[in-house]
Design a protein around this motif. Structure first.
Motif, short mmCIF file in Angstrom:
data_model
loop_
_atom_site.label_atom_id
_atom_site.label_comp_id
_atom_site.label_asym_id
_atom_site.label_seq_id
_atom_site.Cartn_x
_atom_site.Cartn_y
_atom_site.Cartn_z
N ARG A 222 18.16 -29.67 -15.66
CA ARG A 222 17.38 -30.55 -14.79
C ARG A 222 17.66 -32.00 -15.19
NH1 ARG A 222 14.06 -30.29 -10.06
NH2 ARG A 222 12.65 -32.10 -10.17
N ALA A 223 18.07 -32.80 -14.21
CA ALA A 223 18.39 -34.23 -14.43
C ALA A 223 19.40 -34.42 -15.56
CB ALA A 223 17.10 -35.01 -14.71
N GLY A 224 20.29 -33.45 -15.76
CA GLY A 224 21.32 -33.54 -16.78
C GLY A 224 20.88 -33.07 -18.14
N TYR A 225 19.65 -32.55 -18.28
CA TYR A 225 19.15 -32.07 -19.56
C TYR A 225 18.99 -30.54 -19.50
CZ TYR A 225 17.78 -36.98 -20.01
OH TYR A 225 17.78 -38.36 -20.06
N LYS A 226 19.36 -29.89 -20.58
CA LYS A 226 19.13 -28.45 -20.67
C LYS A 226 17.66 -28.23 -21.00
CE LYS A 226 20.76 -24.09 -22.61
NZ LYS A 226 21.70 -23.43 -23.55
N CYS A 227 17.03 -27.43 -20.17
CA CYS A 227 15.58 -27.33 -20.23
C CYS A 227 15.13 -25.87 -20.23
CB CYS A 227 14.92 -28.04 -19.04
SG CYS A 227 15.37 -29.76 -18.88
N ALA A 228 13.90 -25.68 -20.67
CA ALA A 228 13.19 -24.41 -20.46
C ALA A 228 12.36 -24.56 -19.19
CB ALA A 228 12.29 -24.11 -21.66
N ALA A 229 12.52 -23.60 -18.26
CA ALA A 229 11.83 -23.67 -16.96
C ALA A 229 10.58 -22.79 -17.02
CB ALA A 229 12.75 -23.21 -15.85
N PHE A 230 9.47 -23.36 -16.56
CA PHE A 230 8.19 -22.65 -16.56
C PHE A 230 7.60 -22.66 -15.15
CE2 PHE A 230 8.76 -24.43 -20.80
CZ PHE A 230 8.48 -23.35 -21.63
N ARG A 231 7.15 -21.47 -14.72
CA ARG A 231 6.44 -21.37 -13.44
C ARG A 231 4.95 -21.61 -13.70
NH1 ARG A 231 9.68 -16.70 -12.70
NH2 ARG A 231 7.86 -15.35 -13.06
N VAL A 232 4.31 -22.34 -12.78
CA VAL A 232 2.91 -22.70 -12.92
C VAL A 232 2.16 -22.30 -11.64
CG1 VAL A 232 1.25 -24.57 -13.29
CG2 VAL A 232 3.52 -24.65 -14.39
N THR A 233 1.07 -21.56 -11.81
CA THR A 233 0.16 -21.25 -10.70
C THR A 233 -1.27 -21.52 -11.17
OG1 THR A 233 0.01 -18.91 -11.36
CG2 THR A 233 1.68 -19.49 -9.71
N ALA A 234 -2.06 -22.17 -10.34
CA ALA A 234 -3.42 -22.53 -10.71
C ALA A 234 -4.35 -22.28 -9.54
CB ALA A 234 -3.49 -24.00 -11.15
N GLN A 235 -5.66 -22.31 -9.84
CA GLN A 235 -6.68 -22.04 -8.84
C GLN A 235 -7.86 -22.98 -9.04
OE1 GLN A 235 -7.69 -17.95 -9.52
NE2 GLN A 235 -8.40 -18.30 -11.61
N ALA A 236 -8.93 -22.73 -8.28
CA ALA A 236 -10.09 -23.62 -8.30
C ALA A 236 -10.78 -23.58 -9.65
CB ALA A 236 -11.07 -23.22 -7.20
N PRO A 237 -11.29 -24.70 -10.11
CA PRO A 237 -12.00 -24.73 -11.40
C PRO A 237 -13.40 -24.15 -11.27
CG PRO A 237 -12.04 -26.89 -10.38
CD PRO A 237 -11.18 -26.03 -9.50
N GLN A 238 -14.02 -23.92 -12.39
CA GLN A 238 -15.39 -23.40 -12.40
C GLN A 238 -16.40 -24.45 -11.98
OE1 GLN A 238 -16.29 -20.23 -12.92
NE2 GLN A 238 -14.15 -19.64 -13.19
N ARG A 239 -16.10 -25.71 -12.24
CA ARG A 239 -17.03 -26.77 -11.88
C ARG A 239 -16.25 -28.00 -11.41
NH1 ARG A 239 -17.51 -30.72 -15.74
NH2 ARG A 239 -16.40 -30.33 -17.72
N TYR A 240 -16.94 -28.88 -10.69
CA TYR A 240 -16.37 -30.11 -10.17
C TYR A 240 -17.23 -31.29 -10.64
CZ TYR A 240 -13.47 -27.37 -6.96
OH TYR A 240 -12.56 -26.51 -6.42
N PRO A 241 -16.72 -32.50 -10.51
CA PRO A 241 -17.57 -33.66 -10.82
C PRO A 241 -18.74 -33.75 -9.85
CG PRO A 241 -15.52 -34.36 -9.81
CD PRO A 241 -15.36 -32.91 -10.13
N ALA A 242 -19.75 -34.50 -10.20
CA ALA A 242 -20.98 -34.56 -9.41
C ALA A 242 -20.72 -35.06 -8.00
CB ALA A 242 -22.00 -35.46 -10.12
N ALA A 243 -19.75 -35.97 -7.83
CA ALA A 243 -19.49 -36.51 -6.50
C ALA A 243 -19.03 -35.43 -5.53
CB ALA A 243 -18.43 -37.62 -6.59
N VAL A 244 -18.36 -34.41 -6.05
CA VAL A 244 -17.91 -33.30 -5.20
C VAL A 244 -18.91 -32.16 -5.21
CG1 VAL A 244 -16.10 -31.56 -4.91
CG2 VAL A 244 -15.49 -33.91 -5.51
N ASP A 245 -19.46 -31.87 -6.37
CA ASP A 245 -20.37 -30.73 -6.48
C ASP A 245 -21.64 -30.93 -5.66
OD1 ASP A 245 -20.81 -28.19 -7.61
OD2 ASP A 245 -22.25 -29.05 -9.01
N ASP A 246 -22.10 -32.16 -5.52
CA ASP A 246 -23.31 -32.42 -4.72
C ASP A 246 -23.03 -32.36 -3.22
OD1 ASP A 246 -24.59 -32.75 -7.10
OD2 ASP A 246 -24.54 -34.95 -7.05
#
Length: 456
Positions: free
Chosen positions: A377-401
């Motif tokens: 990647r970009a001329g560098y030999k790299c270790a490739a990692f797949r990433v999958t994420a989902q919704a968090p358990q809580r949100y900041p007050a501005a969103v949670d309210d």
């Protein structure tokens, strides 16, 4: 044929004269013979011999004297004999001769005979009408009539082979439909990471003394928030903004200390483009990206097992102080050696959420990290990692309210240089859906975007 009573011509086969009403099959009664005294007193006879009735021709009709206009021709005198008269049987409606003045309803002799026979019949005995003949004659007619050949309904058996083939085809199609309906969504992280080389690797956190890394992170967001109207079943779009921002950073190595590296990092953020509406106002000049301008320099410590932090242990903000995926520590790997298929749980920080007014902020999401192999990647030999994420358990007050339901999907890849542990690039897509349900949807918010990080 001529009527035997009045001599008027009638149709062939007529049984009642149309002129005098007498029966066409009965003979007139002969007049009584005159006595000798009557004949002698009458004198010489002047009567002429009777002339037989003849059929008048059309020429005779035309040669006769015409009738004056308005006058009706006087009918010829008709000799009447009232001994017999024509009647219709009340049962079979056939004409027959009946004595003049006979009492009771007219019934022909055939129907009277049938009525007498019916009275003598035993229960369920078949009686044939006299017009048909005797029972023997009727049976003979039935026997003489040609009978149709009996039709045999031949049952055709179904072969087991075709039935099994059709059943197998139907079951196979149903199975394909079930697989299609229940199949998983495409693995977006696998698509983004692309081809890799399946080999083990070990990441060495050993940059050179003069190591400097420059990154540019581009963040594209699409924010849409709708509030349904009380009446009408439609919704008002309160926010509809498309935004693109960049964060440029430069990190210089300060020192290496027992597997940990210390970097001085400076960064700068700017809004590349912003279009759309915020309520009824143009959103081009609305402040929604809070990190525009040059940011103060921070000194951070990088390890492979934890995200970047300041030397005093205080946290840094990904997207503002530092790049979101600057170092292997952003993936919280517990080791630096990996085999294909290794996976673990970690929390990743991304600046991909926004409040109801569209102001962007960074938040942490639970993710699953999978080692996919090595890649360049970009001329560098790299270790490739797949990433999958989902919704968090809580949100900041501005969103949670403001919202009580959420759905978040994040998928992508991160490439880490094998010799330094510094990121060579990252590419992640995310889709967040926030809504408030209070018996009906009162607020609906979608945030979609993509984060790409490139190393110069």
């Amino acid at each position: 044929m001529d009527c035997p009573h009045c001599g008027i011509e009638n149709l062939v086969g007529a049984r009642v004269c149309a002129a005098c009403g007498k029966s066409m099959v009965s003979q007139p009664r002969a007049p009584a013979a005159a006595s000798e005294a009557d004949r002698s007193s009458a004198g010489p006879s002047t009567s002429q011999p009777a002339r037989a009735p003849t059929i008048r021709r059309a020429a005779d009709e035309l040669s006769s004297a015409p009738t004056k206009w308005g006058e009706s021709p006087s009918p010829a005198p008709v000799e009447r004999h009232d001994e017999l008269e024509q009647a219709l049987c009340r049962i079979c409606q056939s004409p027959f001769d009946v004595a003049s003045g006979a009492a009771g309803p007219p019934v022909c002799p055939s129907c009277k005979s049938l009525s007498a026979q019916v009275g003598q019949m035993a229960p369920n005995e078949v009686q044939i009408h006299p017009a048909t003949g005797t029972i023997e004659d009727f049976a003979g007619q039935l026997n003489a009539a040609p009978r149709p050949k009996p039709v045999l309904n031949k049952r055709v058996g179904v072969r087991a082979g075709p039935v099994a083939a059709v059943a197998g085809l139907v079951i196979g199609i149903a199975g394909l439909a079930v697989v299609k309906l229940s199949g998983h969504e495409p693995d977006r992280a696998k698509e983004i990471v692309g081809p890799t080389r399946a080999e083990e690797c070990t990441i060495e956190v050993a940059p050179s003394d003069d190591f400097v890394a420059r990154h540019v992170t581009t963040l594209r967001l699409k924010l849409v928030r709708e509030e349904p109207r009380v009446f009408g079943g439609t919704a008002d779009r309160r926010l509809d903004v498309a935004q693109a921002t960049t964060q440029s950073s430069e990190a210089a190595l300060v020192r290496l200390d027992r597997g940990a590296a210390t970097f001085d990092m400076t960064s700068e953020g700017q809004v590349v483009s912003q279009t759309g509406k915020s309520g009824s106002d143009d959103a081009r000049d609305t402040v929604m990206y809070p990190w525009s301008g040059r940011h103060p320099q921070v000194r951070v410590r990088a390890t492979s097992t934890a995200p970047l932090s300041q030397l005093d242990g205080s946290a840094v903000t990904a997207g503002y102080d530092v790049q979101p995926f600057f170092h292997l520590g952003a993936l919280s790997a517990q080791t630096r050696s990996f085999r294909v298929g290794d996976r673990w749980k970690a929390d990743i920080s991304m600046p991909c959420l926004a409040d109801r007014q569209g102001r962007v902020f960074t938040w942490t999401f639970p993710a699953e990290i999978t080692y996919a192999g090595t890649a360049v990647r970009a001329g560098y030999k790299c270790a490739a990692f797949r990433v999958t994420a989902q919704a968090p358990q809580r949100y900041p007050a501005a969103v949670d309210d403001a919202f009580n339901h959420s759905s978040v999907k994040i998928a992508g890849a991160v490439w880490i240089e094998l010799t330094t542990g510094v990121s060579a690039g990252a590419d992640l897509v995310f889709d967040a859906h926030l809504w408030k349900d209070a018996g009906r949807i009162e607020d609906d918010y979608t945030i979609a975007g993509r984060l790409t990080q490139d190393r110069e």
